[in-house]
Motif scaffolding. Structure first.
Motif, PDB file in Angstrom:
ATOM      1  N   CYS A  21       0.825  -1.193   0.000  1.00 46.88           N
ATOM      2  CA  CYS A  21       0.000   0.000   0.000  1.00 46.88           C
ATOM      3  C   CYS A  21       0.868   1.255   0.000  1.00 46.88           C
ATOM      4  CB  CYS A  21      -0.915  -0.027   1.208  1.00 46.88           C
ATOM      5  SG  CYS A  21      -1.993   1.381   1.332  1.00 46.88           S
ATOM      6  N   GLY A  22       1.969   1.250   0.730  1.00 46.06           N
ATOM      7  CA  GLY A  22       2.800   2.428   0.851  1.00 46.06           C
ATOM      8  C   GLY A  22       3.591   2.788  -0.381  1.00 46.06           C
ATOM      9  N   ASN A  23       3.731   1.876  -1.344  1.00 43.35           N
ATOM     10  CA  ASN A  23       4.464   2.171  -2.580  1.00 43.35           C
ATOM     11  C   ASN A  23       3.527   2.350  -3.773  1.00 43.35           C
ATOM     12  OD1 ASN A  23       7.186   2.521  -2.180  1.00 43.35           O
ATOM     13  ND2 ASN A  23       7.707   0.373  -2.419  1.00 43.35           N
ATOM     14  N   VAL A  24       2.249   2.489  -3.545  1.00 42.31           N
ATOM     15  CA  VAL A  24       1.290   2.575  -4.647  1.00 42.31           C
ATOM     16  C   VAL A  24       1.417   3.890  -5.404  1.00 42.31           C
ATOM     17  CG1 VAL A  24      -1.171   2.687  -5.206  1.00 42.31           C
ATOM     18  CG2 VAL A  24      -0.339   0.977  -3.610  1.00 42.31           C
ATOM     19  N   LEU A  25       1.509   4.995  -4.686  1.00 40.54           N
ATOM     20  CA  LEU A  25       1.538   6.305  -5.323  1.00 40.54           C
ATOM     21  C   LEU A  25       2.909   6.651  -5.885  1.00 40.54           C
ATOM     22  CD1 LEU A  25       0.046   8.900  -6.006  1.00 40.54           C
ATOM     23  CD2 LEU A  25       0.641   9.753  -3.736  1.00 40.54           C
ATOM     24  N   HIS A  26       3.947   6.353  -5.145  1.00 40.41           N
ATOM     25  CA  HIS A  26       5.308   6.641  -5.577  1.00 40.41           C
ATOM     26  C   HIS A  26       6.257   5.671  -4.893  1.00 40.41           C
ATOM     27  CE1 HIS A  26       4.659   9.907  -2.319  1.00 40.41           C
ATOM     28  NE2 HIS A  26       4.890   8.770  -1.756  1.00 40.41           N
ATOM     29  N   VAL A  27       7.453   5.532  -5.451  1.00 41.81           N
ATOM     30  CA  VAL A  27       8.457   4.651  -4.883  1.00 41.81           C
ATOM     31  C   VAL A  27       9.262   5.454  -3.868  1.00 41.81           C
ATOM     32  CG1 VAL A  27      10.485   3.246  -5.365  1.00 41.81           C
ATOM     33  CG2 VAL A  27       8.568   3.263  -6.969  1.00 41.81           C
ATOM     34  N   HIS A  28       9.403   4.902  -2.686  1.00 42.27           N
ATOM     35  CA  HIS A  28      10.115   5.590  -1.603  1.00 42.27           C
ATOM     36  C   HIS A  28      11.582   5.218  -1.583  1.00 42.27           C
ATOM     37  CE1 HIS A  28       6.560   7.262   0.318  1.00 42.27           C
ATOM     38  NE2 HIS A  28       5.947   6.138  -0.014  1.00 42.27           N
ATOM     39  N   ASP A  29      12.394   6.124  -1.031  1.00 39.30           N
ATOM     40  CA  ASP A  29      13.814   5.846  -0.892  1.00 39.30           C
ATOM     41  C   ASP A  29      14.115   5.074   0.391  1.00 39.30           C
ATOM     42  OD1 ASP A  29      13.010   8.308   0.322  1.00 39.30           O
ATOM     43  OD2 ASP A  29      15.092   8.865   0.625  1.00 39.30           O
ATOM     44  N   LEU A  30      13.212   5.111   1.368  1.00 46.21           N
ATOM     45  CA  LEU A  30      13.388   4.396   2.626  1.00 46.21           C
ATOM     46  C   LEU A  30      12.162   3.531   2.931  1.00 46.21           C
ATOM     47  CD1 LEU A  30      14.757   7.307   4.856  1.00 46.21           C
ATOM     48  CD2 LEU A  30      16.082   5.473   3.797  1.00 46.21           C
ATOM     49  N   ARG A  40       8.941  15.423  -3.317  1.00 48.02           N
ATOM     50  CA  ARG A  40      10.211  15.232  -4.029  1.00 48.02           C
ATOM     51  C   ARG A  40      10.620  16.539  -4.689  1.00 48.02           C
ATOM     52  NH1 ARG A  40      12.443   9.651  -4.592  1.00 48.02           N
ATOM     53  NH2 ARG A  40      10.794   8.460  -3.648  1.00 48.02           N
ATOM     54  N   ALA A  41      11.910  16.818  -4.594  1.00 43.25           N
ATOM     55  CA  ALA A  41      12.471  18.027  -5.199  1.00 43.25           C
ATOM     56  C   ALA A  41      12.786  17.798  -6.675  1.00 43.25           C
ATOM     57  CB  ALA A  41      13.749  18.419  -4.470  1.00 43.25           C
ATOM     58  N   LEU A  42      12.864  18.884  -7.406  1.00 38.81           N
ATOM     59  CA  LEU A  42      13.304  18.858  -8.802  1.00 38.81           C
ATOM     60  C   LEU A  42      14.757  19.293  -8.941  1.00 38.81           C
ATOM     61  CD1 LEU A  42      10.231  20.513 -10.555  1.00 38.81           C
ATOM     62  CD2 LEU A  42      11.019  18.155 -10.841  1.00 38.81           C
ATOM     63  N   ILE A  43      15.368  19.701  -7.851  1.00 39.88           N
ATOM     64  CA  ILE A  43      16.713  20.275  -7.901  1.00 39.88           C
ATOM     65  C   ILE A  43      17.659  19.526  -6.967  1.00 39.88           C
ATOM     66  CG2 ILE A  43      15.938  22.601  -8.515  1.00 39.88           C
ATOM     67  CD1 ILE A  43      16.189  23.310  -5.509  1.00 39.88           C
ATOM     68  N   ILE A  80      19.378  18.303  -0.566  1.00 34.59           N
ATOM     69  CA  ILE A  80      18.210  18.236  -1.450  1.00 34.59           C
ATOM     70  C   ILE A  80      18.596  17.397  -2.667  1.00 34.59           C
ATOM     71  CG2 ILE A  80      16.536  19.560  -2.785  1.00 34.59           C
ATOM     72  CD1 ILE A  80      17.485  21.999  -0.995  1.00 34.59           C
ATOM     73  N   ARG A  81      17.898  16.283  -2.853  1.00 34.09           N
ATOM     74  CA  ARG A  81      18.147  15.374  -3.979  1.00 34.09           C
ATOM     75  C   ARG A  81      16.797  14.878  -4.494  1.00 34.09           C
ATOM     76  NH1 ARG A  81      22.317  17.386  -2.803  1.00 34.09           N
ATOM     77  NH2 ARG A  81      24.326  16.426  -2.401  1.00 34.09           N
ATOM     78  N   PRO A  82      16.589  14.874  -5.808  1.00 30.68           N
ATOM     79  CA  PRO A  82      15.310  14.389  -6.353  1.00 30.68           C
ATOM     80  C   PRO A  82      14.977  12.951  -5.958  1.00 30.68           C
ATOM     81  CG  PRO A  82      16.481  15.636  -8.009  1.00 30.68           C
ATOM     82  CD  PRO A  82      17.430  15.469  -6.847  1.00 30.68           C
ATOM     83  N   ALA A  83      15.976  12.125  -5.723  1.00 29.23           N
ATOM     84  CA  ALA A  83      15.728  10.719  -5.387  1.00 29.23           C
ATOM     85  C   ALA A  83      15.385  10.516  -3.912  1.00 29.23           C
ATOM     86  CB  ALA A  83      16.951   9.877  -5.741  1.00 29.23           C
ATOM     87  N   GLU A  84      15.516  11.567  -3.099  1.00 27.76           N
ATOM     88  CA  GLU A  84      15.275  11.432  -1.668  1.00 27.76           C
ATOM     89  C   GLU A  84      13.997  12.164  -1.266  1.00 27.76           C
ATOM     90  OE1 GLU A  84      18.771  12.748   0.359  1.00 27.76           O
ATOM     91  OE2 GLU A  84      20.036  11.276  -0.658  1.00 27.76           O
ATOM     92  N   MET A  85      13.163  11.468  -0.512  1.00 28.86           N
ATOM     93  CA  MET A  85      11.904  12.027  -0.043  1.00 28.86           C
ATOM     94  C   MET A  85      12.155  13.116   0.992  1.00 28.86           C
ATOM     95  SD  MET A  85       8.674  11.444  -0.688  1.00 28.86           S
ATOM     96  CE  MET A  85       8.715   9.791  -1.352  1.00 28.86           C
ATOM     97  N   ILE A  86      11.359  14.154   0.935  1.00 33.15           N
ATOM     98  CA  ILE A  86      11.359  15.201   1.958  1.00 33.15           C
ATOM     99  C   ILE A  86      10.043  15.055   2.716  1.00 33.15           C
ATOM    100  CG2 ILE A  86      11.333  17.687   2.400  1.00 33.15           C
ATOM    101  CD1 ILE A  86      12.813  17.988  -0.323  1.00 33.15           C
TER     102      ILE A  86
END
Length: 129
Positions: free
Chosen positions: A1-10, A72-75, A99-105
């Motif tokens: 359920c937690g990865n349905v909307l987007h893929v998480h880094d953690l 997620r950041a774009l920069i 700040i990294r696009p691959a890392e969730m904020i």
């Protein structure tokens, strides 16, 4: 359920999002199907992305309730600031060290921060370097 909307880094974010989904479904069912978030005593406002953000979820914020947002950041940057505004009002500022696009904020707005939100004025999330 937690990865349905987007893929998480953690994996922690995956579990947290799945638990949030379960709590919200349970609340929805307790209040009655068809009641929805926007009816009854719960007032909400929209959420929009501003500069340097790809997306923010969820896309609504309930007034007077603690609300957690993932984005997620774009920069790429080593220092920056996450800013949340509603119109001209500053709701929150959070320093960002990396700040990294691959890392969730993640950002949690407290009940105090959301208590005076206006219904038809969206919250805008932006990142400034």
């Amino acid at each position: 359920c937690g990865n349905v909307l987007h893929v998480h880094d953690l994996a922690d974010f995956v579990s947290e999002e799945a638990q949030t989904c379960g709590r919200n479904v349970a609340e929805y069912l307790r209040r009655g199907i068809g009641a929805g978030l926007t009816s009854g005593a719960i007032k909400t406002t929209g959420v929009v992305t501003g500069a340097n953000l790809k997306y923010v979820v969820p896309n609504r914020c309930a007034t007077g309730r603690e609300s957690r947002f993932l984005m997620r950041a774009l920069i790429v940057g080593d220092k920056g600031e996450l800013i949340v505004r509603q119109g001209d009002a500053l709701i929150c500022k959070q320093a960002l060290r990396r700040i990294r696009p691959a890392e969730m904020i993640a950002l949690t707005l407290s009940k105090e921060q959301t208590k005076d939100l206006r219904e038809n004025v969206p919250l805008e999330f932006t990142i400034n370097l």
